[in-house]
Write an enzyme that holds these catalytic residues in place. Structure first.
Site, short mmCIF file in Angstrom:
data_model
loop_
_atom_site.label_atom_id
_atom_site.label_comp_id
_atom_site.label_asym_id
_atom_site.label_seq_id
_atom_site.Cartn_x
_atom_site.Cartn_y
_atom_site.Cartn_z
N ASP A 146 20.48 35.99 -20.81
CA ASP A 146 21.48 36.49 -19.88
C ASP A 146 22.74 36.72 -20.71
OD1 ASP A 146 22.93 37.33 -17.74
OD2 ASP A 146 22.56 35.57 -16.50
C1 BGC Z 1 24.25 38.10 -14.83
C2 BGC Z 1 22.94 38.85 -14.94
C3 BGC Z 1 23.21 40.29 -15.26
C4 BGC Z 1 24.05 40.38 -16.53
C5 BGC Z 1 24.36 41.79 -16.94
C6 BGC Z 1 25.15 38.34 -16.03
O1 BGC Z 1 26.41 37.79 -15.82
O2 BGC Z 1 23.99 36.73 -14.67
O3 BGC Z 1 22.21 38.74 -13.74
O4 BGC Z 1 22.00 41.00 -15.40
O5 BGC Z 1 25.28 39.71 -16.31
O6 BGC Z 1 25.10 42.43 -15.97
#
Ligand code: BGC
Length: 689
Positions: free
Chosen positions: A277
């Site tokens: 993530d």
């Molecule tokens: C989130 C993810 C997301 C990523 C990119 C993160 O902060 O937890 O779910 O895909 O950002 O946007």
């Protein structure tokens, strides 16, 4: 000429079954097989990967272990080129790059797009066809905006109703979540995108989200939190997996050998990349590169060339480890045909008008009728209606990476006004709201919460659901006191408390219904269409009965498998609206339950006067004390008055198994319940093996 061929084929994409749209295939793009043997399409992705790894230099390899762009080609979300991440390829060897965009049930996060209903609205559809329809829109929009990977679906179980990201989930049940996730992923990938199922695993709250440690039993992991990921990987063939920010049993999800290597790669035979993530903490570089995440996004913090070289130098990792990590990404790229097609562009080929119509239907499938005393709904044409509350005049959604800015939207107020006979008060003045309600035959109060990524709800009550909306419980009470035909429409990202439920005649949960939520609601409220939704989450009576987010870094999942309706059942707690509940404008009778072998069959009859959606559900309880009642089958169909349909569910071995170090099928008899919700199971039987 080329463009024309492209246009023609792009229309066929939705039904294409090849891993990427045929128009994009350009044989020979990769290069000559004589010079670049990994370009040989007759070889398996694994073989091609091995050949390519031999040809790559060490700096080229190190460079491909982390993304190259901090939050997109342009930082502005409104920019046409914005995306969540990129990974540069190696032009010297014909290795393409990757363009990664945010997305999920609510649509593609790339400037103004089709804003679809929330994940919970899709959960409420209880429909794999709706999941497919939602995914088809996602795939087309993500692809024609020039992307390769879509960062969804989010399949984390809604453990606490206060979760800031509850709206993204498909609900509190692993079986429902798994079935919807499989259909969604299959369609996204059929449409030429690579899905990234997230957030692996047990990522269930936002409080202290970068540092919480989910302390959880193996049984709860296996029976509640892992099944949607397992189904995504083993059944749907998800191309990539995102590991979460949180720790699980003391180990960072992105650096957990047990979860990533033992379970995901060895047991489930996942061959694609595990992607961190965005700026997820790993452990140290050496430990992680040995058996942790394959690709760090959106840029290298642990997987920098310097750190990686140091890890090799000091013996923490080897070049073989680095090849294994990079190999996962390359294998995915071969599998999905990236070496054979041109990089995608923002080509303007999206039919947003067609998507708007489908979007409205998806919203209708999720709108859930919770209470309908005296048949106050559907509204009769020409009824004088008072519409109350600011949410009626807004596009309601949540904030965070799943948010999709609608290209256009129609509010409920606009759609209801189009029916005539509507007066409106925004509800900021209780006296005015009551007077407006009093002057009409029916009053519809719109209430909403606000959820966001990065923060959980401070309380489950609509007194504090959204600061700007003030005490919405007081508003409902004031309107209900003024008009005996009061209906509450909720637009929430999860369960909330409804202390006024007994003093109103109608309650409708519309979730965040997306850009076409207004017309969808008007059609449901006026009975043009039957309310399609059933609850994918339980609505508790008291906040104290629900699991709430924990702070200070450690979350004890002491409840084990008693999550969602399993919890309320185990504690014999009253609930306001049970999991699976949702009314139709007609009535159904279920009868004739038969069990034989692993099959359960019964008849559903429409005993009312209207065509409506039936959503029969099958629950099982395994023998032994403390076993929860759990959903193991559901279906949805439209039935005309007087018509019947025989339904057959087949229980597989997993449906009657429990985790005790390994999956163990129940011995003896399994109790069966069939009905319209987890607490309305008129047909009871036993399945004995
Ligand atoms: C989130 C993810 C997301 C990523 C990119 C993160 O902060 O937890 O779910 O895909 O950002 O946007």
């Amino acid at each position: 000429m080329r463009t024309r061929v492209y246009v023609l084929f792009s229309a066929l994409v939705a039904v294409s079954i090849v891993p990427f749209p045929p128009a994009e295939a350009a044989a020979g793009r990769c290069g000559s097989v004589a010079v670049r043997p990994w370009c040989d399409r007759s070889l398996s992705p694994a073989k091609r990967t091995a050949l390519l790894l031999k040809a790559m230099s060490r700096p080229e390899k190190l460079d491909m272990l982390a993304g190259d762009d901090l939050f997109g080609a342009a930082l502005s979300e409104t920019s046409a080129v914005h995306r969540e991440g990129t990974l540069n390829g190696v032009p010297r060897l014909g290795v393409p790059g990757l363009r990664i965009v945010g997305g999920g049930a609510m649509g593609v996060h790339q400037g103004p797009m089709t804003a679809l209903p929330s994940g919970l609205a899709l959960g409420a559809s209880f429909s794999t066809a709706a999941a497919t329809g939602n995914a088809a829109i996602n795939a087309v929009e993500a692809r024609h905006r020039g992307n390769d990977i879509l960062l969804g679906p989010a399949v984390d179980i809604m453990r606490t109703p206060a979760a800031g990201r509850a709206f993204e989930s498909f609900g509190e049940d692993p079986y429902l979540t798994s079935r919807l996730a499989v259909s969604w992923i299959e369609e996204v990938q059929r449409g030429g995108m690579i899905a990234q199922v997230k957030h692996f695993p047990a990522n269930n709250q936002e409080t202290d989200r970068y540092s919480t440690n989910a302390v959880i039993s193996q049984r709860a992991l296996r029976e509640i939190y892992l099944p949607p990921f397992e189904a995504a990987v083993r059944e749907a063939g998800a191309g990539s997996v995102m590991c979460g920010y949180n720790l699980v049993n003391g180990k960072a999800s992105c650096a957990s050998r047990v979860l990533l290597d033992t379970v995901l790669r060895k047991e489930w035979r996942f061959r694609g990349p595990v992607v961190t993530d965005w700026i997820a903490g790993m452990k140290d570089t050496g430990t992680t590169v040995r058996d942790g995440a394959d690709l760090e996004m959106p840029i290298g913090i642990h997987y920098t060339a310097g750190n990686l070289l140091q890890a090799v130098d000091n013996g923490q990792a080897t070049w073989a480890d680095i090849d294994r990590r990079l190999g996962a990404t390359l294998r995915m790229m071969f599998r999905f045909g990236l070496f054979e097609r041109a990089p995608r562009a923002n080509d303007g080929k999206i039919d947003y008008a067609a998507h708007a119509v489908k979007n409205r239907r998806l919203a209708e499938q999720g709108i859930t009728l919770l209470k309908n005393k005296d048949g106050v709904l559907p509204l009769e044409r020409g009824t004088r209606v008072a519409v109350i509350g600011k949410p009626a005049a807004e596009f309601r959604s949540a904030t965070g990476s799943a948010y999709v800015r609608p290209r256009s939207h129609v509010t409920p107020l606009t759609a209801l006004r189009a029916r005539g006979g509507v007066t409106y008060a925004d509800g900021t003045d209780l006296g005015e709201a009551a007077a407006t309600a009093r002057a009409a035959k029916v009053a519809i109060v719109f209430v909403a919460d606000h959820r966001e990524e990065g923060e959980d709800l401070a309380c489950l009550s609509l007194r504090c659901g959204d600061e700007e909306l003030g005490d919405q419980d007081a508003l409902v009470r004031a309107v209900a006191a003024a008009n005996e035909n009061t209906i509450v429409v909720m637009e929430t990202g999860g369960p909330v408390l409804t202390p006024w439920a007994t003093s109103v005649k109608g309650v409708v949960e519309a979730w965040y219904p997306g850009a076409q939520g207004g017309p969808a609601l008007a059609r449901v409220l006026y009975g043009d269409v039957d309310p399609g939704g059933r609850l994918p989450v339980t609505f508790p009576v008291r906040a104290g009965d629900a699991i709430m987010p924990a702070g200070k870094g450690r979350i004890s999942y002491a409840e084990g498998v008693q999550v969602g309706y399993r919890r309320y059942d185990a504690g014999k707690l009253p609930v306001r609206y049970p999991f699976g509940h949702g009314l139709s404008y007609t009535s159904f009778r279920m009868s004739g339950l038969k069990t034989s072998g692993s099959r359960v069959s019964f008849t559903v009859k429409n005993t009312g006067r209207r065509t409506g959606y039936a959503v029969p559900q099958l629950y099982v309880r395994l023998p032994g004390s403390g076993q929860p009642v759990q959903l193991k089958g559901f279906t949805k169909f439209s039935l005309k008055p007087g018509r019947s349909r025989r339904v057959v569910f087949t229980l597989d071995a997993r449906s009657v198994s429990t985790w005790a170090g390994k999956w163990k099928a129940a011995r003896g008899c399994v109790a069966i319940g069939v009905g319209a919700s987890s607490r309305d199971l008129p047909l009871k039987g036993r399945l004995c093996r």
